[in-house]
Every structure is written in structure tokens, then in C-alpha cells.
Scaffold this active site. Sequence first.
Site, PDB file in Angstrom:
ATOM      1  N   CYS A   5     101.703 -23.649 -85.288  1.00 22.02           N
ATOM      2  CA  CYS A   5     100.693 -22.870 -85.992  1.00 22.02           C
ATOM      3  C   CYS A   5     100.964 -21.358 -86.189  1.00 22.02           C
ATOM      4  O   CYS A   5     101.705 -20.746 -85.436  1.00 22.02           O
ATOM      5  CB  CYS A   5      99.333 -23.006 -85.352  1.00 22.02           C
ATOM      6  SG  CYS A   5      98.914 -24.709 -84.992  1.00 22.02           S
ATOM      7  N   GLY A  31     103.837 -23.877 -89.695  1.00 20.85           N
ATOM      8  CA  GLY A  31     103.038 -25.103 -89.746  1.00 20.85           C
ATOM      9  C   GLY A  31     102.893 -25.592 -91.174  1.00 20.85           C
ATOM     10  O   GLY A  31     102.572 -24.794 -92.057  1.00 20.85           O
ATOM     11  N   ASN A 103      96.876 -20.341 -82.248  1.00 17.35           N
ATOM     12  CA  ASN A 103      98.290 -20.682 -82.095  1.00 17.35           C
ATOM     13  C   ASN A 103      98.546 -20.785 -80.590  1.00 17.35           C
ATOM     14  O   ASN A 103      98.471 -19.788 -79.889  1.00 17.35           O
ATOM     15  CB  ASN A 103      99.166 -19.592 -82.723  1.00 17.35           C
ATOM     16  CG  ASN A 103     100.659 -19.818 -82.482  1.00 17.35           C
ATOM     17  OD1 ASN A 103     101.438 -18.884 -82.489  1.00 17.35           O
ATOM     18  ND2 ASN A 103     101.064 -21.047 -82.293  1.00 17.35           N
ATOM     19  N   GLY A 104      98.828 -21.991 -80.122  1.00 16.19           N
ATOM     20  CA  GLY A 104      99.095 -22.174 -78.696  1.00 16.19           C
ATOM     21  C   GLY A 104      98.442 -23.438 -78.179  1.00 16.19           C
ATOM     22  O   GLY A 104      97.949 -24.265 -78.951  1.00 16.19           O
ATOM     23  N   CYS A 238     107.663 -16.166 -75.421  1.00 16.67           N
ATOM     24  CA  CYS A 238     108.461 -17.368 -75.686  1.00 16.67           C
ATOM     25  C   CYS A 238     109.802 -16.954 -76.300  1.00 16.67           C
ATOM     26  O   CYS A 238     109.834 -16.369 -77.387  1.00 16.67           O
ATOM     27  CB  CYS A 238     107.710 -18.276 -76.664  1.00 16.67           C
ATOM     28  SG  CYS A 238     108.727 -19.618 -77.308  1.00 16.67           S
ATOM     29  N   TYR A 244     114.546 -19.304 -82.801  1.00 14.72           N
ATOM     30  CA  TYR A 244     114.336 -20.272 -83.882  1.00 14.72           C
ATOM     31  C   TYR A 244     113.027 -20.133 -84.669  1.00 14.72           C
ATOM     32  O   TYR A 244     113.043 -20.139 -85.892  1.00 14.72           O
ATOM     33  CB  TYR A 244     114.416 -21.686 -83.292  1.00 14.72           C
ATOM     34  CG  TYR A 244     114.012 -22.777 -84.257  1.00 14.72           C
ATOM     35  CD1 TYR A 244     114.799 -23.076 -85.366  1.00 14.72           C
ATOM     36  CD2 TYR A 244     112.833 -23.500 -84.072  1.00 14.72           C
ATOM     37  CE1 TYR A 244     114.418 -24.069 -86.260  1.00 14.72           C
ATOM     38  CE2 TYR A 244     112.460 -24.498 -84.973  1.00 14.72           C
ATOM     39  CZ  TYR A 244     113.255 -24.779 -86.055  1.00 14.72           C
ATOM     40  OH  TYR A 244     112.872 -25.741 -86.939  1.00 14.72           O
ATOM     41  N   SER A 285     118.692 -22.457 -89.977  1.00 14.97           N
ATOM     42  CA  SER A 285     118.334 -22.013 -88.624  1.00 14.97           C
ATOM     43  C   SER A 285     119.488 -21.339 -87.879  1.00 14.97           C
ATOM     44  O   SER A 285     119.258 -20.456 -87.063  1.00 14.97           O
ATOM     45  CB  SER A 285     117.827 -23.212 -87.813  1.00 14.97           C
ATOM     46  OG  SER A 285     118.794 -24.254 -87.846  1.00 14.97           O
ATOM     47  N   ASP A 347     124.400 -23.390 -84.086  1.00 14.78           N
ATOM     48  CA  ASP A 347     122.983 -23.670 -84.331  1.00 14.78           C
ATOM     49  C   ASP A 347     122.136 -23.049 -83.227  1.00 14.78           C
ATOM     50  O   ASP A 347     122.665 -22.581 -82.213  1.00 14.78           O
ATOM     51  CB  ASP A 347     122.738 -25.185 -84.430  1.00 14.78           C
ATOM     52  CG  ASP A 347     121.488 -25.494 -85.267  1.00 14.78           C
ATOM     53  OD1 ASP A 347     120.834 -24.551 -85.767  1.00 14.78           O
ATOM     54  OD2 ASP A 347     121.161 -26.686 -85.425  1.00 14.78           O
ATOM     55  N   ASP A 348     120.810 -23.080 -83.462  1.00 15.84           N
ATOM     56  CA  ASP A 348     119.901 -22.435 -82.510  1.00 15.84           C
ATOM     57  C   ASP A 348     119.693 -23.246 -81.246  1.00 15.84           C
ATOM     58  O   ASP A 348     119.582 -22.699 -80.156  1.00 15.84           O
ATOM     59  CB  ASP A 348     118.553 -22.176 -83.187  1.00 15.84           C
ATOM     60  CG  ASP A 348     117.956 -23.450 -83.726  1.00 15.84           C
ATOM     61  OD1 ASP A 348     117.231 -24.127 -82.994  1.00 15.84           O
ATOM     62  OD2 ASP A 348     118.245 -23.802 -84.891  1.00 15.84           O
ATOM     63  N   CYS A 384     107.988 -28.349 -73.182  1.00 14.03           N
ATOM     64  CA  CYS A 384     107.158 -27.161 -73.428  1.00 14.03           C
ATOM     65  C   CYS A 384     105.707 -27.596 -73.364  1.00 14.03           C
ATOM     66  O   CYS A 384     105.328 -28.573 -74.000  1.00 14.03           O
ATOM     67  CB  CYS A 384     107.454 -26.563 -74.800  1.00 14.03           C
ATOM     68  SG  CYS A 384     106.325 -25.202 -75.172  1.00 14.03           S
ATOM     69  N   CYS A 435     109.162 -16.206 -71.241  1.00 11.47           N
ATOM     70  CA  CYS A 435     108.945 -17.588 -70.831  1.00 11.47           C
ATOM     71  C   CYS A 435     110.293 -18.296 -71.011  1.00 11.47           C
ATOM     72  O   CYS A 435     110.883 -18.240 -72.092  1.00 11.47           O
ATOM     73  CB  CYS A 435     107.877 -18.290 -71.664  1.00 11.47           C
ATOM     74  SG  CYS A 435     107.714 -20.027 -71.180  1.00 11.47           S
TER      75      CYS A 435
HETATM   76  S1  SF4 Z   1     108.496 -23.541 -72.587  1.00  9.51           S
HETATM   77 FE1  SF4 Z   1     110.158 -22.892 -73.996  1.00  9.51          FE
HETATM   78  S2  SF4 Z   1     109.394 -23.292 -76.083  1.00  9.51           S
HETATM   79 FE2  SF4 Z   1     107.640 -23.385 -74.668  1.00  9.51          FE
HETATM   80  S3  SF4 Z   1     106.750 -21.316 -74.728  1.00  9.51           S
HETATM   81 FE3  SF4 Z   1     108.186 -21.377 -73.000  1.00  9.51          FE
HETATM   82  S4  SF4 Z   1     110.149 -20.663 -73.863  1.00  9.51           S
HETATM   83 FE4  SF4 Z   1     108.821 -21.192 -75.576  1.00  9.51          FE
END
Ligand code: SF4
Length: 464
Positions: A5, A31, A103-104, A238, A244, A285, A347-348, A384, A435
Site C-alpha cells: 500500500c 499497490g 500502509n502496514g 524497512c 526494492y 528492479s 537483482d534486488d 515479514c 528493520c
Molecule cells: S521484515 Fe524485512 S521486509 Fe518486513 S519491514 Fe522488516 S526489513 Fe522490511
Amino acid sequence: MNEGCGVVAVASRNRAAESIYLALMALQHRGQEAAGIAVFDGEIKNYRGLGLIGEAFKDFDIEKINGQVGIGHVYYSIKISTPENAQPTLLHTSAGDIAIAHNGIITNAEDLKKELMEEGHNFFYGSEEEAIAYLLADSLKERSVEKAVKYAMKKIEGSYSFTLMLNDRVFGLRDPLGIKPLCLGKIENGYIIASESVAIDVLGGEFIRDVEPGELIEITPDGYKSYKLIEEKHKAHCFFEYVYFARADSFIDGIEVYKARERLGRVLAEEHPVEADYVVPIPDSGRAHAYGFSKASGIPVAEGLMKNRYIARTFILPTQKIRERLVQLKLNPVKSIVEGKKIVIVDDSIVRGTTMKKIVGLLRHHGAKEVHVRIASPPIIAPCYFGIDMTTRDQLIASGRSIEDIRKKIGADSLGYISIEGLVKALGIDKNDLCLGCVTGEYPVKIKGERYRFQESLEKWRKE
Ligand code: SF4
């Protein structure tokens, strides 16, 4: 892998719907399953539809949607089946109309819903956003907006960048760890909050700054007001936004995504050098990473894979036989670049590995002498829980496998992933402010059955 999203909020002296529509188009990569716009025109009116933005709004005349404040949403969810499931979610509550675009993922949503049902709330959609709206409505009976939002934040866990409407007032809110992006901009005759800065660019606006983790911002046509509701010692941005999800032309938390990707490619080349004739990006990507890899290694970039731009992500392929051909439909090697050559593809990420295996096979089929694979994220070993569609360990090729096992599975001559240290160095963000859950198996939010990292001040604040 799919993102979950994109959100927008606009307060303007012009009609908000047009600006929101354009901003959502710039966020379409976040999205493609549904889109929606809610505006205040005496009351909050909600317009939603399935598909890409053009499709979702085909039955609405955007030019005739009045209202100077509003929010918008583009949706990614495999579950969505009717426009009513799309966002924004609008509820008529005791505190007035509340519309939410999210978003989340709220990781304790089920517990919250249970609690709210026990308190007498009936759920129409059964969604997380509905739970947030009820929490807010209850809290608004006794508190100001900012205090009510703070109260709700103490109750909810997970990742969230929200745009919110409370009757004719419009806000943006970012979770205390800043897992998802959110930024603020100035547009002609007003202000905007959006998931990414490209949404501001497309309106000819000016990026002001990122919304800070734990910050609530109210926008009006004349300005904005900030409420810093919680300050966590460490963030948890994140890292995949840089690798990506986000558009390369966006800025997130002060970093241009394109530059970050180029640096990732450079570090990848330093960590995993290889002799080859060409660096071939996976379009689109892997492109910026491939340019970085090329600059650091001195191996020229060549567009050895052509993308069919007309195979939309939501395109429903009618038969299994056609579905199996999806990678060939999307990507085709350029014979003069590939035949008899040593190729490095960049690639990513690799999630399941099925696409990468097909790409390696395609390049070999078209005469590549050697195919080396370089990946600009560390191996994804864990799910995730924060809104990205990689849900179980058994779907992940790197979960429980060595790099050598993965190399064999995808059929490459060599395989190299960027290290976690390399990733952190390339992004230039403190490791403790990222994260890294899916590459370390250690999460910044408590998840049942998973390892939890160090977010002590967040824990303390919830209990206060
Ligand atoms: S777990 Fe991975 S994809 Fe999910 S928010 Fe954390 S870093 Fe991003």
C-alpha cells in the site's frame, strides 16, 4: 514480492480529489489491486474501486468530486475482492466521520478486535482500520485529537503510516519505529502528506521533510502542525524500501533511493568480484544496483534482458500453460549481448527463487557461456510481519539452505549476496535504526514465536 500500500493526504484551496488522484498514480508501484479517495464535502464521501487507478476510478468523474481535504490509498492485498474491502475505510462513529488509509500491518489486530467487540463494537469490515477507528472514536469522547491518537498508539503494535480524516480535519501519522515511509510537502494552495516524495514531485510541489517516527501532523490549506507523540531511542526503517519497494526517484528519510541502490551495487561488487563480459540488470528492479556494480567492477552494463511492459502485475493469465510462461512473457534475452558471453545478472532480492532459476535458464538457453548472480540484499531467511507479502519460511529459498545449495537450485555459475554489514554501509543508516527482521529473524516488534530485539523504551512507553 509485493508491497502493501501507499497513502496520501491533501489539504488545499483547490479540489483535493484531483491532486490525490495524481499522487496515487505516482504511488501505483506500492499497490495495484485497488484504489480509493475519501474527501470531505459536508460529510466524508468515499470513492473506491478495484484495479489500477484508471480502472478503479473509471465510474467516477474526478473533476466533479468536491472537497478541499481528503485522503487516498492504493492497495496491495491478495485478499481483496470487492471495492468495499478497499481503503480508505470510512466509519460513522460517535465522534463523527473517521476515514483511514493505512500502509502496514497491525500485529496485535486480533486481540484489539476481540477487546473492542467485548466493549460492544460491531465490526462491519472486520479490518484493522476499523479497529483503529473505534479506538479513536472511544478515546475522542474524553480527549483532544492528539491525545486520542497517542492513546490509540499505545494500544496498537506493528507498522503503520496512516493518513486520517476526522470529519474535515486531515492528518498523517507514522509509527514510533518509522517502519514505513511518510513525508510532507507543499503544493500549490495547500499541503500534502504521502508515502513517498514522488507523489509531491508529480504535483509540482516541494518536499518539506519526512514525517518523523511517532509524529502526528495535521495539514490545512495554510500550513501544518506537528505533534511529536512518542520518541523511540532506535528506529526500524524497512531496508527493503531502499532495496526494492520505493521508486528510485523518491527520497526516504533523507536518502535518495537511486543513490542508495547504486551504492548497494558498488558494495556488492567489492564483496563478490567476478570476471565477466557484461553486467546485465534485471529490469527494472535491478537496474540502479547493476549500474553501481558496473562502476565498481569496471564491467560494462548491457541491457541483455528486454522487458515486456504490457504484462501488468495484475494481468490474469488464463491457463496454467500460459502462467508457466510468465517469466518468458515478461523478460527475453538479447541474443547479441548474451551469446557466448560471461554474464553477471544483478537483482534486488531472491524470495522463492523460481523466477531467478527461470532467468538463469533463459540466459543459458540463449547461449550465455557463464551466468553469475549477484543480489543486493542479504538472503531472506524469515517472514515479514509488517505488510510485505513473504509470509512463511517454507516459501523462502534461503531459509535453511546454504548459499551453495541456493546456487545449485537456481543453476548459476556463482552466487553472491550483499552482507548485512555491506547493506548497512551502503545505506549509511545505523544498523540499530533499520528493520532487518527478514534477514536476521530478529524483529523490532514483539511477534509470537519470533526473536525480539531491543525496543525497550517503546515497551516502557506503552506501560506508562
Ligand atoms: S521484515 Fe524485512 S521486509 Fe518486513 S519491514 Fe522488516 S526489513 Fe522490511
